[in-house]
Design a protein around this motif. Sequence first.
Motif, PDB file in Angstrom:
ATOM      1  N   ASN A  33      51.586  61.809  29.000  1.00  0.00           N
ATOM      2  CA  ASN A  33      52.456  60.242  29.188  1.00  0.00           C
ATOM      3  C   ASN A  33      52.533  59.994  30.176  1.00  0.00           C
ATOM      4  O   ASN A  33      53.802  60.359  30.676  1.00  0.00           O
ATOM      5  CB  ASN A  33      53.771  60.167  27.918  1.00  0.00           C
ATOM      6  N   LEU A  84      53.559  57.348  31.161  1.00  0.00           N
ATOM      7  CA  LEU A  84      54.287  56.314  31.548  1.00  0.00           C
ATOM      8  C   LEU A  84      55.910  56.582  31.352  1.00  0.00           C
ATOM      9  O   LEU A  84      56.299  55.619  31.685  1.00  0.00           O
ATOM     10  CB  LEU A  84      53.409  54.857  30.071  1.00  0.00           C
ATOM     11  N   ASP A  85      55.742  57.337  30.860  1.00  0.00           N
ATOM     12  CA  ASP A  85      56.792  58.284  31.023  1.00  0.00           C
ATOM     13  C   ASP A  85      57.296  58.224  32.411  1.00  0.00           C
ATOM     14  O   ASP A  85      56.700  58.530  33.682  1.00  0.00           O
ATOM     15  CB  ASP A  85      56.911  59.840  30.988  1.00  0.00           C
ATOM     16  N   PRO A  86      59.373  57.565  32.318  1.00  0.00           N
ATOM     17  CA  PRO A  86      59.579  57.361  33.804  1.00  0.00           C
ATOM     18  C   PRO A  86      59.479  58.872  34.679  1.00  0.00           C
ATOM     19  O   PRO A  86      59.429  58.721  35.784  1.00  0.00           O
ATOM     20  CB  PRO A  86      61.152  56.874  33.546  1.00  0.00           C
ATOM     21  N   ILE A 132      56.286  59.512  36.540  1.00  0.00           N
ATOM     22  CA  ILE A 132      56.246  58.940  37.341  1.00  0.00           C
ATOM     23  C   ILE A 132      56.926  59.209  38.634  1.00  0.00           C
ATOM     24  O   ILE A 132      55.886  59.121  39.753  1.00  0.00           O
ATOM     25  CB  ILE A 132      56.473  57.617  36.950  1.00  0.00           C
ATOM     26  N   ASP A 191      47.080  52.557  41.939  1.00  0.00           N
ATOM     27  CA  ASP A 191      47.597  52.168  40.647  1.00  0.00           C
ATOM     28  C   ASP A 191      48.213  51.433  39.912  1.00  0.00           C
ATOM     29  O   ASP A 191      47.953  50.221  39.170  1.00  0.00           O
ATOM     30  CB  ASP A 191      47.295  53.693  39.790  1.00  0.00           C
ATOM     31  N   LEU A 192      49.306  51.442  41.539  1.00  0.00           N
ATOM     32  CA  LEU A 192      50.496  50.102  40.326  1.00  0.00           C
ATOM     33  C   LEU A 192      49.302  49.077  40.974  1.00  0.00           C
ATOM     34  O   LEU A 192      51.093  47.939  40.653  1.00  0.00           O
ATOM     35  CB  LEU A 192      52.315  51.133  41.078  1.00  0.00           C
ATOM     36  N   VAL A 230      47.532  47.328  38.999  1.00  0.00           N
ATOM     37  CA  VAL A 230      48.745  46.525  37.785  1.00  0.00           C
ATOM     38  C   VAL A 230      49.878  45.706  38.165  1.00  0.00           C
ATOM     39  O   VAL A 230      50.180  44.687  37.148  1.00  0.00           O
ATOM     40  CB  VAL A 230      49.938  47.913  37.066  1.00  0.00           C
ATOM     41  N   LEU A 276      57.948  47.060  30.973  1.00  0.00           N
ATOM     42  CA  LEU A 276      57.394  47.525  32.322  1.00  0.00           C
ATOM     43  C   LEU A 276      57.897  47.961  33.605  1.00  0.00           C
ATOM     44  O   LEU A 276      57.324  48.431  34.130  1.00  0.00           O
ATOM     45  CB  LEU A 276      56.166  46.735  32.580  1.00  0.00           C
ATOM     46  N   ILE A 286      57.538  51.468  34.765  1.00  0.00           N
ATOM     47  CA  ILE A 286      56.285  51.814  35.364  1.00  0.00           C
ATOM     48  C   ILE A 286      56.091  51.630  36.504  1.00  0.00           C
ATOM     49  O   ILE A 286      55.915  52.373  37.224  1.00  0.00           O
ATOM     50  CB  ILE A 286      55.324  50.795  34.698  1.00  0.00           C
TER      51      ILE A 286
END
Length: 238
Positions: free
Chosen positions: A79, A81-83, A86, A102-103, A106, A169, A172
């Motif tokens: 996962n 996208l899990d805080p 990240i 990547d950030l 996005v 979001l 993220i």
Amino acid sequence: MTNRVVARGLHGQIVEELARRILSGQVPEGATINIAELQSELGVSLTAVREALKVLTAKGLVDARQKRGTYVRPRADWNLLDPDVIRWRVTDADTRPGLLEDLHEVRGIVEPAAARLAALRGEATHLAALDEALAAMDSARDHHAAAAADLAFHRTLLAATGNELLTKLEVIMESGLADRDRLVHKAKPAADPVPSHRRVVDAIRAHDPDGAELAMRELLARSADDLTEVRSSKRRQR
């Protein structure tokens, strides 16, 4: 972390140590985790290790099967996208550059569109919060305060879209954006982020969606240039 974790924050330390090993590839995908061996190495109870593995199981990093034992799941199952995942990736020097790239991609997709929606839907409370974030940027006296103000600005921008999914979001972006900001603001304390952010707010206040989108694209372009400059400087210093 040393081989034996200290008692303070024991559970969190075990979770983060195991996550670091997995995310860095030290414990590769598909590898079986010897729980008894790990317990002995860390100098903690078997229960503490098992509880930590439950946390990582919930985040998709590990799983357990009869006859196979506990193992690292394929990266495609993690996962990302899990805080917490990240945050762990951000603190790993080997994964951080790729994560920040990547950030940025996005943000390039999401934030110009968010600025456009904010110009159409933003309310007085959102504008007040954006102004407050600008004031905090202007008065920031260290890179921690500057990063916190920048994060507050971008959280508010997402909230001003009126779209609950876009607002979420922020989980993220939060850790990666904060890390990027600390790098840039610490290395370039004289750089003034206020004018580029103010142009976004001015366009939102004027209900100018095209102007808000363009201002955000320009802000992100400057952000990318700043990060590239800081990285190049660090490489030259090494």
